[in-house]
Design an enzyme around this catalytic site. Structure first.
Site, PDB file in Angstrom:
ATOM      1  N   SER A 219       0.838  -1.205   0.000  1.00 32.03           N
ATOM      2  CA  SER A 219       0.000   0.000   0.000  1.00 32.03           C
ATOM      3  C   SER A 219       0.867   1.247   0.000  1.00 32.03           C
ATOM      4  CB  SER A 219      -0.917   0.013   1.231  1.00 32.03           C
ATOM      5  OG  SER A 219      -0.162  -0.047   2.428  1.00 32.03           O
TER       6      SER A 219
ATOM      7  N   LYS B 206       6.120  11.575  -0.455  1.00 29.33           N
ATOM      8  CA  LYS B 206       6.521  11.241   0.916  1.00 29.33           C
ATOM      9  C   LYS B 206       6.950   9.790   1.044  1.00 29.33           C
ATOM     10  CE  LYS B 206       3.669  14.740   3.190  1.00 29.33           C
ATOM     11  NZ  LYS B 206       2.584  15.009   4.156  1.00 29.33           N
ATOM     12  N   GLU B 207       6.452   8.946   0.152  1.00 30.59           N
ATOM     13  CA  GLU B 207       6.852   7.540   0.094  1.00 30.59           C
ATOM     14  C   GLU B 207       7.494   7.329  -1.277  1.00 30.59           C
ATOM     15  OE1 GLU B 207       3.265   5.642   2.776  1.00 30.59           O
ATOM     16  OE2 GLU B 207       2.886   6.068   0.668  1.00 30.59           O
TER      17      GLU B 207
ATOM     18  N   ASP C 258      -3.358   4.618  -3.412  1.00 32.17           N
ATOM     19  CA  ASP C 258      -4.523   5.358  -2.928  1.00 32.17           C
ATOM     20  C   ASP C 258      -4.427   6.842  -3.238  1.00 32.17           C
ATOM     21  OD1 ASP C 258      -6.915   4.485  -1.826  1.00 32.17           O
ATOM     22  OD2 ASP C 258      -6.480   5.395   0.112  1.00 32.17           O
TER      23      ASP C 258
ATOM     24  N   LYS D  93      -9.609   5.696   4.496  1.00 35.43           N
ATOM     25  CA  LYS D  93      -8.143   5.733   4.486  1.00 35.43           C
ATOM     26  C   LYS D  93      -7.532   4.369   4.147  1.00 35.43           C
ATOM     27  CE  LYS D  93      -8.205   9.608   7.701  1.00 35.43           C
ATOM     28  NZ  LYS D  93      -7.838  10.130   9.018  1.00 35.43           N
ATOM     29  N   LYS D  94      -6.518   3.954   4.909  1.00 37.50           N
ATOM     30  CA  LYS D  94      -5.772   2.743   4.557  1.00 37.50           C
ATOM     31  C   LYS D  94      -6.636   1.493   4.663  1.00 37.50           C
ATOM     32  CE  LYS D  94      -1.714  -0.026   5.777  1.00 37.50           C
ATOM     33  NZ  LYS D  94      -0.544  -0.189   6.669  1.00 37.50           N
TER      34      LYS D  94
ATOM     35  N   ASP E  95       3.880  -2.675   4.196  1.00 44.12           N
ATOM     36  CA  ASP E  95       4.000  -1.260   3.894  1.00 44.12           C
ATOM     37  C   ASP E  95       4.961  -1.100   2.726  1.00 44.12           C
ATOM     38  OD1 ASP E  95       2.260  -0.582   5.874  1.00 44.12           O
ATOM     39  OD2 ASP E  95       3.794  -0.039   7.341  1.00 44.12           O
TER      40      ASP E  95
ATOM     41  N   ASP F 152      -5.128  -1.872  12.314  1.00 52.83           N
ATOM     42  CA  ASP F 152      -4.473  -3.159  12.520  1.00 52.83           C
ATOM     43  C   ASP F 152      -4.871  -3.782  13.858  1.00 52.83           C
ATOM     44  OD1 ASP F 152      -3.218  -1.141  13.899  1.00 52.83           O
ATOM     45  OD2 ASP F 152      -1.249  -1.443  13.026  1.00 52.83           O
TER      46      ASP F 152
END
Length: 867
Positions: free
Chosen positions: A140, A146-147, A176, A317-318, A342, A567
């Site tokens: 994801s 930022k990633e 996303d 969101k996630k 991740d 989680d």
């Protein structure tokens, strides 16, 4: 003659192995009569009794000492400082409760080991088609700025090169943010994978993420016997450098967005130009056709997916993105097992999937296992781990303790799931051994117990027959197998029941016949009659933004909504259904990721975790009142209560860290003058605290440095991020004011640990800074007061100074973060310089060396004769 202990060990082995007596340890020959299909693929290793029994004993002693300690504290108030005494007692009681919630889930710690050779012999024999189960792997990502795409690319490359049958692996990347940068970077990654994957498998290299493989400072020729290795490695490194240049060029291009938006190579506008309003997108990069490497070998499937987003919809969101991947993967591949990672967590151990399968496919254990959690390990953390980024105490102590109860909690990444556990199903019940029946009576005996026993057996049989009758259609495809679906009425055909079950399934899973059919295939697999084009069309349908409306998604099915830490909530629901989880720690870490080493970024990460716990605490899923009557064990419940209650400890912690300064400034203290008996209880409590910690480090193997860093950051995070999480959680639940969490940056500067010294101001720094200042002021004031009042005031001062130094020492890493590099001046020198300068200044004023000295008082003449 076997002694008693040997007999007990032998009996335990026989019980674990279904009553058969064979050697599990390799110390002796395996008996040929053993059924290979029942041979375990893993083994549980309890902590040696010589290590765990003293640990448990000291916990009990500490509980007793705590009882006497609180009896003294409550029965001996401080009348001249009643408010300070009351606040301190309340805080100490809360700390004791928090310790109990944290301590008792560590009562039964275990280790585990796997037998990869047995797994291969049973399911993956050389020269035969592999019988290992398929795995769908989820990655994801949200914001490619930022990633970084290069980080995500390395994760994907390590997945495609994993040591597992290629036809059993599918990688799904969830974008996303609907970023064209991510899409193009993934396209480049799929092309580079055609060269990288065969290189990895040919030379069996580790790790299989190229960035981290080439960055290793080791002898890469060790254990490599092929003479072509050096030449091919150099060529591959050049290929990777060129790949990095292409990826970095894409990143540089994406910095400036065109006014008309992005366009694809064929000239059509990129569908995701509006991040909040775009259709669903799926692209299969590898698989079906063209998924071969440079040597002609098949590659694992690689799929890009970006779910539909429209204004007015809550996308969750996630958790919502992960649920979209669950549905897409079920339609396209429907592997019975899922692994989520991740975007910055790569395969550090190419055999990690096989490690997980040793538990999931274990004939004695697997059916009740909902997930196998691996510990998180990190790259790029400074040697001293200033802000406890590694979380060693949690991963090597708390999680091992939970593994001995009902299993570890789910921590968001590095976890292999059983797909069926996501569908809200209860864990399969353990078959009980047949009850003894009365065979000693004649056949004509019709006593009540015998008659009722026969009658019950007959009824049970008829129910099972009815279940089998309505379980499948004439075509052989399963119709329903979910809890709560009526079995039908005896004597009526199954047509009406089938229609009823289909409606319930659609209400639970949504309006997708293909997906609903996939949920009933426990061993996975897709519909053979469906064409790839029709499956892709159905996959687009199941990621539409309105698909989850009026269904159980996010409530009972998939990742659970209602918290930014989805989680913990998802794992909690699975444990409430009676499933158990497994904690697997291979010798070589399975996955590695990056962690924020900067103080501000670290605090924001902890803030997000704590906020999620507060949200769960204030929801209907709070472990204090949710899930009773299910399959959740009480020690496991304590761990979940602790996981949701811990942010509230920030309130008493801030108050308790303020008390030393108040005591030093006012001259009061939280305890009266101690008697000999009281001193004994205080001393005993301190000894028990240290003994518990030492014994805990002994059985877990955690070093004292890691343990001490964890203690320090518990205070730092408690007085900053946890406090803000409580405030934000209350605002969100009571006032409806939502707060968005910041995505943690996954990349640092070129210089090693340069981010560690960067100072980024945030409001989270205010409370710990305030506590540091007032305690330092309190120390100076207390010392000056003792100097002025003479020798007798030094005795009471030492207790107050110890109290203040306890706070300052715990906040010391925070102080280093505030000061930054400071020309590399050791922080301890700065602290002691300030303290000593203040004390010597007060002494200077007190002594005043420039004042003229005299033997007696100076008398002025008054003109009177006193004689």
């Amino acid at each position: 003659m076997e002694n008693w202990k040997q007999k007990q060990e032998k009996l335990q082995v026989m019980n674990e192995n279904g009553g058969k007596d064979w050697d599990n340890d390799g110390d002796g020959p395996d008996l040929p009569l053993m059924d290979e299909a029942r041979q375990p693929l893993s083994r549980k290793l309890p902590v040696p009794s010589s290590q765990i029994n003293p640990y448990r004993m000291i916990i009990i002693i500490r509980l007793v000492v705590l009882g006497f300690f609180f009896h003294y504290r409550v029965m001996h108030p401080v009348n001249d400082a009643y408010a300070l005494w009351l606040v301190s007692v309340i805080c100490e009681i809360w700390f004791a409760i928090s310790w109990i919630l944290d301590q008792f889930p560590k009562w039964l710690p275990v280790d585990r080991e796997t037998y990869l050779d047995r797994l291969s012999l049973r399911y993956d024999k050389e020269g035969q088609p592999s019988q290992l189960s398929s795995v769908d792997i989820f990655v994801s990502t949200v914001d490619p700025l930022k990633e970084p795409p290069l980080v995500t690319a390395n994760t994907v490359l390590s997945i495609l090169a994993v040591d597992y049958p290629v036809d059993k692996v599918s990688c799904y990347v969830s974008d996303d943010g609907a970023a064209m940068l991510t899409f193009e970077a993934l396209s480049e990654t799929s092309e580079f994978a055609r060269k990288w994957v065969p290189f990895c498998k040919k030379f069996n290299i580790e790790p299989r993420a190229p960035e981290f493989y080439f960055a290793q400072k080791i002898d890469y020729l060790q254990d490599k016997v092929l003479t072509s290795f050096i030449k091919e490695r150099r060529a591959m490194k050049r290929e990777y450098e060129e790949f990095k240049v292409r990826i970095n060029a894409l990143v540089a291009k994406a910095q400036k967005v065109p006014e008309e938006g992005w366009t694809m190579q064929d000239g059509t506008p990129w569908p995701g130009n509006n991040v909040r309003d775009h259709p669903g997108m799926i692209q299969v990069f590898l698989g079906q056709s063209g998924g071969h490497d440079t040597e002609g070998n098949e590659l694992p499937r690689l799929v890009y997916a970006s779910r539909e987003k429209r204004p007015g919809f809550n996308h969750h969101k996630k958790a919502g993105a992960m649920n979209a991947l669950v549905r897409v993967s079920a339609v396209l591949t429907n592997a019975p097992y899922l692994l989520n990672l991740d975007c910055d967590h790569y395969f550090n151990n190419s055999k990690a999937l096989k490690e997980a399968m040793c538990f999931m496919m274990d004939p004695l254990l697997g059916k009740k296992v909902c997930y196998v959690q691996f510990p998180q390990r990190f790259d790029g953390i400074d040697r001293h781990d200033r802000y406890a980024n590694r979380n060693i105490v949690f991963f090597d102590i708390n999680m091992k303790g939970l593994d001995g109860i009902q299993g570890p909690i789910y921590v968001g990444t590095g976890c292999v799931f059983r797909r069926q556990a996501f569908y809200g199903n209860d864990a399969p019940k353990t078959k009980k051994p047949p009850t003894r029946t009365c065979n000693c009576w004649p056949n004509w005996c019709c006593c009540g117990c015998c008659f009722s026993g026969r009658k019950k057996k007959k009824t049970t049989k008829s129910k099972s027959e009815k279940k089998q009758k309505f379980r499948r259609l004439d075509s052989g495809a399963p119709v329903f197998a979910l809890e709560g679906i009526e079995e039908g009425i005896e004597g009526i055909e199954s047509e009406k029941s089938t229609m009823l079950s289909e409606k319930k399934l659609e209400k639970k899973f949504g309006q997708s016949p293909v997906f609903v059919a996939s949920t009933l295939l426990e061993d996975g697999g897709t519909l053979k009659i469906a064409s790839p084009a029709s499956l892709l069309k159905e996959a687009i349908h199941v990621i539409s933004c309105g698909y989850e409306d009026k269904t159980d998604w996010g409530k009972e099915v998939g990742w659970i909504y209602g918290s930014v830490t989805e989680d913990i909530l998802t794992g909690f629901k699975m444990h409430c259904h009676g499933w158990r989880s497994i904690y697997c720690i291979p010798d070589r870490p399975a996955f590695k990721g990056s962690a924020p080493i900067n103080l501000s970024d670290r605090l924001h990460q902890v803030l997000r975790w704590a906020l999620g716990s507060v949200e769960i605490f204030l929801s209907r899923h709070c472990p204090l009142w949710y899930g009773y009557g299910g399959g959740l064990k009480w020690l496991e419940r304590l761990s979940y209560i602790n996981a949701t209650v811990y942010p509230w400890t920030s309130i008493p912690l801030v108050a308790y860290c303020t008390l030393p300064a108040v005591c030093l400034l006012t001259g009061k203290f939280i305890t009266p003058e101690l008697s000999n008996v009281a001193s004994l209880w205080f001393l005993s409590l301190f000894i028990c605290i240290f003994a518990t910690s030492i014994l805990e480090m002994r059985w877990s193997g955690v070093g004292i440095d890691d343990w001490w860093r964890n203690e320090q950051f518990w205070v730092i995070g408690g007085v900053s991020a946890h406090l803000f999480a409580v405030v934000q959680g209350l605002l969100k639940v009571l006032a409806g004011i939502d707060t968005n969490f910041t995505v943690t940056s996954k990349a640092g500067d070129d210089e090693d640990f340069s981010e560690l010294y960067a100072f980024k101001w945030t409001t989270l720094l205010i409370p710990p800074t305030t506590l540091l200042i007032i305690n330092l002021i309190g120390v100076v004031a207390g010392v000056s007061n003792a100097i002025n009042n003479g020798y007798e005031s030094w005795g009471p001062l030492f207790g107050k100074l110890f109290f203040a130094f306890w706070v300052i020492v715990h906040l010391y890493p925070f102080l280093k973060g505030l000061l930054g590099r400071q020309n590399r001046t050791p922080t301890i020198i700065i602290v002691w310089s300030i303290l000593l300068a203040s004390i010597f200044s007060l002494l200077w004023v007190r002594v005043d060396p420039f004042l003229a000295k005299s033997d007696g008082p100076v008398l002025e003449e008054c003109g009177l004769d006193c004689h």
